[in-house]
Design an enzyme around this catalytic site. Structure first.
Site, mmCIF file in Angstrom:
data_model
loop_
_atom_site.group_PDB
_atom_site.id
_atom_site.type_symbol
_atom_site.label_atom_id
_atom_site.label_comp_id
_atom_site.label_asym_id
_atom_site.label_seq_id
_atom_site.Cartn_x
_atom_site.Cartn_y
_atom_site.Cartn_z
ATOM 1 N N GLY A 1 -104.552 14.168 86.351
ATOM 2 C CA GLY A 1 -103.102 14.284 86.235
ATOM 3 C C GLY A 1 -102.539 14.916 87.480
ATOM 4 C CE LYS B 1 -101.359 -11.566 78.354
ATOM 5 N NZ LYS B 1 -100.034 -11.715 77.724
ATOM 6 C CB CYS C 1 -109.499 14.736 88.533
ATOM 7 S SG CYS C 1 -108.756 15.169 90.119
ATOM 8 C CE1 TYR C 2 -103.522 20.041 85.564
ATOM 9 C CE2 TYR C 2 -104.114 19.131 83.412
ATOM 10 C CZ TYR C 2 -103.419 20.057 84.176
ATOM 11 O OH TYR C 2 -102.632 20.998 83.562
ATOM 12 C CD GLU D 1 -110.843 7.808 86.248
ATOM 13 O OE1 GLU D 1 -111.980 8.308 86.431
ATOM 14 O OE2 GLU D 1 -109.798 8.472 86.321
ATOM 15 C CB SER E 1 -93.938 -17.757 72.465
ATOM 16 O OG SER E 1 -95.162 -17.197 72.895
ATOM 17 C CG HIS F 1 -110.376 9.975 89.708
ATOM 18 N ND1 HIS F 1 -109.573 10.134 88.614
ATOM 19 C CD2 HIS F 1 -109.947 10.862 90.632
ATOM 20 C CE1 HIS F 1 -108.673 11.077 88.860
ATOM 21 N NE2 HIS F 1 -108.882 11.540 90.081
ATOM 22 C CG ASP G 1 -99.627 -11.318 74.289
ATOM 23 O OD1 ASP G 1 -100.771 -11.450 74.766
ATOM 24 O OD2 ASP G 1 -98.676 -10.857 74.920
HETATM 25 N N1 LIG Z 1 -89.958 -20.288 71.625
HETATM 26 C C1 LIG Z 1 -90.324 -19.298 70.810
HETATM 27 N N2 LIG Z 1 -90.479 -19.525 69.486
HETATM 28 C C2 LIG Z 1 -90.843 -18.533 68.665
HETATM 29 N N3 LIG Z 1 -91.105 -17.269 69.072
HETATM 30 C C3 LIG Z 1 -90.979 -16.986 70.361
HETATM 31 C C4 LIG Z 1 -90.580 -17.976 71.310
HETATM 32 N N4 LIG Z 1 -90.542 -17.386 72.532
HETATM 33 C C5 LIG Z 1 -90.902 -16.104 72.350
HETATM 34 N N5 LIG Z 1 -91.173 -15.856 71.058
HETATM 35 C C6 LIG Z 1 -91.598 -14.580 70.479
HETATM 36 O O1 LIG Z 1 -91.344 -13.532 71.411
HETATM 37 C C7 LIG Z 1 -92.533 -12.782 71.648
HETATM 38 C C8 LIG Z 1 -92.528 -12.189 73.019
HETATM 39 O O2 LIG Z 1 -92.840 -13.152 73.999
HETATM 40 P P1 LIG Z 1 -93.888 -12.792 75.147
HETATM 41 O O3 LIG Z 1 -93.719 -13.831 76.207
HETATM 42 O O4 LIG Z 1 -93.758 -11.357 75.506
HETATM 43 O O5 LIG Z 1 -95.330 -12.916 74.455
HETATM 44 P P2 LIG Z 1 -96.220 -14.211 74.234
HETATM 45 O O6 LIG Z 1 -95.369 -15.406 74.497
HETATM 46 O O7 LIG Z 1 -96.861 -14.148 72.909
HETATM 47 O O8 LIG Z 1 -97.383 -14.095 75.264
HETATM 48 P P3 LIG Z 1 -97.311 -14.247 76.859
HETATM 49 O O9 LIG Z 1 -97.004 -12.864 77.347
HETATM 50 O O10 LIG Z 1 -98.671 -14.695 77.206
HETATM 51 O O11 LIG Z 1 -96.240 -15.237 77.187
HETATM 52 C C9 LIG Z 1 -93.643 -13.784 71.381
HETATM 53 O O12 LIG Z 1 -94.858 -13.138 71.070
HETATM 54 C C10 LIG Z 1 -93.094 -14.559 70.205
HETATM 55 O O13 LIG Z 1 -93.334 -13.833 69.012
HETATM 56 N N1 LIG Z 2 -106.146 13.548 90.334
HETATM 57 C C1 LIG Z 2 -106.000 14.726 89.736
HETATM 58 O O1 LIG Z 2 -106.265 14.876 88.538
HETATM 59 C C2 LIG Z 2 -105.447 15.839 90.585
HETATM 60 C C3 LIG Z 2 -105.507 17.184 89.930
HETATM 61 C C4 LIG Z 2 -104.881 18.315 90.754
HETATM 62 N N2 LIG Z 2 -103.470 18.153 90.828
HETATM 63 C C5 LIG Z 2 -105.487 18.332 92.169
HETATM 64 O O2 LIG Z 2 -104.862 17.908 93.120
HETATM 65 O O3 LIG Z 2 -106.593 18.779 92.313
HETATM 66 MG MG LIG Z 3 -94.367 -15.667 76.397
#
Ligand SMILES: Nc1ncnc2c1ncn2[C@@H]1O[C@H](COP(=O)(O)OP(=O)(O)OP(=O)(O)O)[C@@H](O)[C@H]1O
Ligand SMILES: NC(=O)CC[C@H](N)C(=O)O
Ligand SMILES: [Mg+2]
Ligand SMILES: O=c1[nH]c(=O)c2[nH+]cn([C@@H]3O[C@H](COP(=O)(O)O)[C@@H](O)[C@H]3O)c2[nH]1
Length: 516
Positions: A59, A372, A86-87, A175, A227, A173, A231
């Site tokens: 942090g 994702k 780290c932090y 990660e 859509s 880090h 997702d």
């Molecule tokens: N044409 C559509 N018909 C029905 N629902 C829709 C339509 N467009 C968008 N939505 C709704 O809006 C939501 C948000 O859209 P968003 O683009 O964030 O996600 P996604 O389409 O599921 O995935 P991606 O991010 O891969 O496009 C969708 O998950 C869906 O539920």
């Molecule tokens: N990346 C960090 O977690 C930094 C921690 C703290 N602020 C430092 O500089 O040491």
């Molecule tokens: Mg979409």
């Protein structure tokens, strides 16, 4: 939602590091389930979770600052292993009676670390390891019970442990990818120190998610706004697996979809997956309401509102509905610890997420714990085709925000054809998956050209191709000239009404990905 399979979990307490999510990624990649929570989560909640181990993130603060974020010190009395990064390591030191001070030698970037103890955390390591550092403070005095297990030139305690209490701290880090064997180090913490089992897989996720959806919904009815994007599609297939015909999907053709998109979605879900799909052709409704509108925010509002009207109508036709399914992902639900304050509205993103308040439906969000790429893995495990799983994101307001100026049927047709060519050429070049988004934009600008010795006065199409990890920042893609050339000449030759193609080479920020 808590699945049985998550009985073994790691808690990550977030102190505002830029890379906290990466800790979660590295843990999950090793088939151990984990969740990120704000640093000030109550001790009672932590006990409820009964984690196998706790990781304290990095942090931006310094532990000796007046307002430095502290966790409940009771974390160290639970008898659970703790790893401070780290932090997190500095806080552990501070809270357990050691001393942290500003160092006159700060370390940023790559560092070589000498290992003084190749037990547990560094088991399997040689005497030296390359690590990535980012700190200005350092441990001057370790708390009682600790000893250093690694050091660097400027950092006598680059890693420390108290193996009796199973407390570990690392100044670097593990990660980030710049710590080449960081994942292995985290693995040692998970498996050797915490005694976790690598059992969290997508197959196990499906099993427990299905059981949970069934238990929750019972014999109720679920609707899902589909859509065709990653997702909502994965969510629909997952819920269908659990509930079969109790699920009703609604897919709206708002007249702003890409070429062939409506047919693809209907065909895949109805014929291939045999999922109940209510296909609503509302193109005229949307386009009529958009007539004459050029302001980007007005367009977005009109489309968002129209979606809500439509869903209300469709839901009313279906009768009693108990749940609305949504593709909410983990990054949407992690509570951020940074206090961002009121931020400016850049664009009103339309999301059908505005629905439940209006419609009085309970929410079903079965992938709200996933990132994702985990959703993509889940889709694969559910037998979904690559073309859905790897689809580039497409905005809810669709082509309306890529049709700059007035959205007319004529200009949408031109845009659809141009966009299809962009995607076709990007696919042919083998670039589709590695590019975040690639698309065409039609400008309200006409310019003069010459075609077959005659004068033309036609539209300009802009190409946009960007790379991004989360849509928050983005850089334009250095597309090969041959690909740009092929796209340009095909659009000009094949799409009537376009005589000029330009390439957008702006980054986000200060530009945005979409043009409106
Ligand atoms: N044409 C559509 N018909 C029905 N629902 C829709 C339509 N467009 C968008 N939505 C709704 O809006 C939501 C948000 O859209 P968003 O683009 O964030 O996600 P996604 O389409 O599921 O995935 P991606 O991010 O891969 O496009 C969708 O998950 C869906 O539920
Ligand atoms: N990346 C960090 O977690 C930094 C921690 C703290 N602020 C430092 O500089 O040491
Ligand atoms: Mg979409
Ligand atoms: O579901 C969505 N509804 C929207 O209203 C919307 N507007 C932009 N986008 C997508 O969000 C990402 C960031 O876009 P911007 O840089 O243009 O804000 C990019 O991936 C955009 O495609 C949307 N997605």
């Amino acid at each position: 939602m808590s699945h049985d399979i998550h009985s073994e979990k790691i808690l990550i307490l977030d102190f505002g590091s830029q890379v906290t999510q990466l800790i979660a990624r590295r843990v999950r990649e090793q088939s151990v389930y984990c969740e990120i929570h704000p640093y000030n989560i109550s001790l009672a909640r932590i006990k409820e979770y009964a984690p196998k181990g706790i990781i304290l993130s990095g942090g931006p603060s310094s532990v000796y600052d007046k307002d430095a974020p502290h966790s409940d010190a009771g974390v160290f009395d639970l008898g659970i292993p703790v790893l401070g990064i780290c932090y997190g390591m500095q806080l552990m030191t501070h809270q357990l009676g050691g001393r942290v001070e500003r160092s006159h030698k700060r370390e940023y970037g790559r560092a070589m670390m000498d290992l003084d103890d190749t037990g547990d955390l560094f088991s399997g390591f040689a005497a030296k390891a390359e690590v990535w550092m980012s700190h200005g403070d350092r441990i001057e005095e370790m708390p009682k019970g600790f000893h250093a297990i690694a050091h660097t030139e400027h950092c006598p305690a680059a890693a420390m442990k108290d193996e009796k209490r199973r407390f570990y701290g690392v100044q670097f880090h593990p990660e980030v990818v710049h710590t080449p064997r960081g994942e292995e180090m985290l693995g040692n913490f998970l498996f050797t120190v915490c005694g976790c089992q690598p059992t969290w897989t997508m197959a196990s996720f499906i099993e427990s998610a299905v059981a949970e959806i069934r238990a929750k919904v019972g014999s109720g009815k679920v609707i899902c706004a589909l859509s065709g994007g990653v997702d909502s599609s994965v969510v629909a297939v997952l819920i269908h697996r659990a509930l079969g015909d109790q699920l009703q999907c609604i897919f709206v053709n708002n007249g702003l979809l890409r070429k062939g998109e409506a047919e693809r979605v209907v065909n895949l879900f109805r014929s291939h997956f045999r999922i109940n799909l209510d296909y609503v052709d509302a193109a005229d409704r949307f386009l009529d309401r958009l007539a004459g509108v050029t302001d980007p925010e007005k367009k977005r509002k009109i489309i968002g509102n129209e979606f809500i009207f439509l869903f209300e109508e469709e839901a009313a036709k279906l009768g009693a509905v108990d749940y609305l399914a949504q593709g909410t992902l983990y990054p949407d639900v992690i509570e951020s610890v940074s206090t961002k304050g009121p931020s400016a509205v850049i664009k009103s993103h339309h999301n059908v997420g505005g629905l439940p308040e209006k419609m009085n439906l309970k929410l079903l969000e079965p992938v709200r714990e996933l990132f994702k790429d985990e959703v993509r893995l889940l889709g694969k495990e559910l037998g979904m085709p690559d073309e859905v799983i790897w689809r580039q994101p497409f905005p809810g307001p669709g082509l309306a925000i890529r049709c700059i100026g007035e959205v007319t049927r004529e200009r949408l047709d031109i845009l659809r054809e141009a966009d299809a060519i962009v995607l076709d050429e990007i696919r042919k070049a083998g670039l589709y998956r590695e590019i975040w988004q690639s698309f065409a934009v039609i400008l309200p600008v006409r310019t003069v050209g010459v075609m077959g010795d005659a004068r033309t006065y036609d539209y300009t199409v802009a190409l946009r191709a960007v790379n991004s990890t989360d849509g928050m920042t983005a850089d334009w893609v250095k597309l090969p000239y041959e690909v740009l050339g092929a796209i340009s000449s095909r659009i000009i030759n094949e799409v009537k009404g376009v005589n000029r193609v330009v390439y957008d080479i702006s980054q986000k920020p200060p530009a945005t990905i979409e043009w409106e």
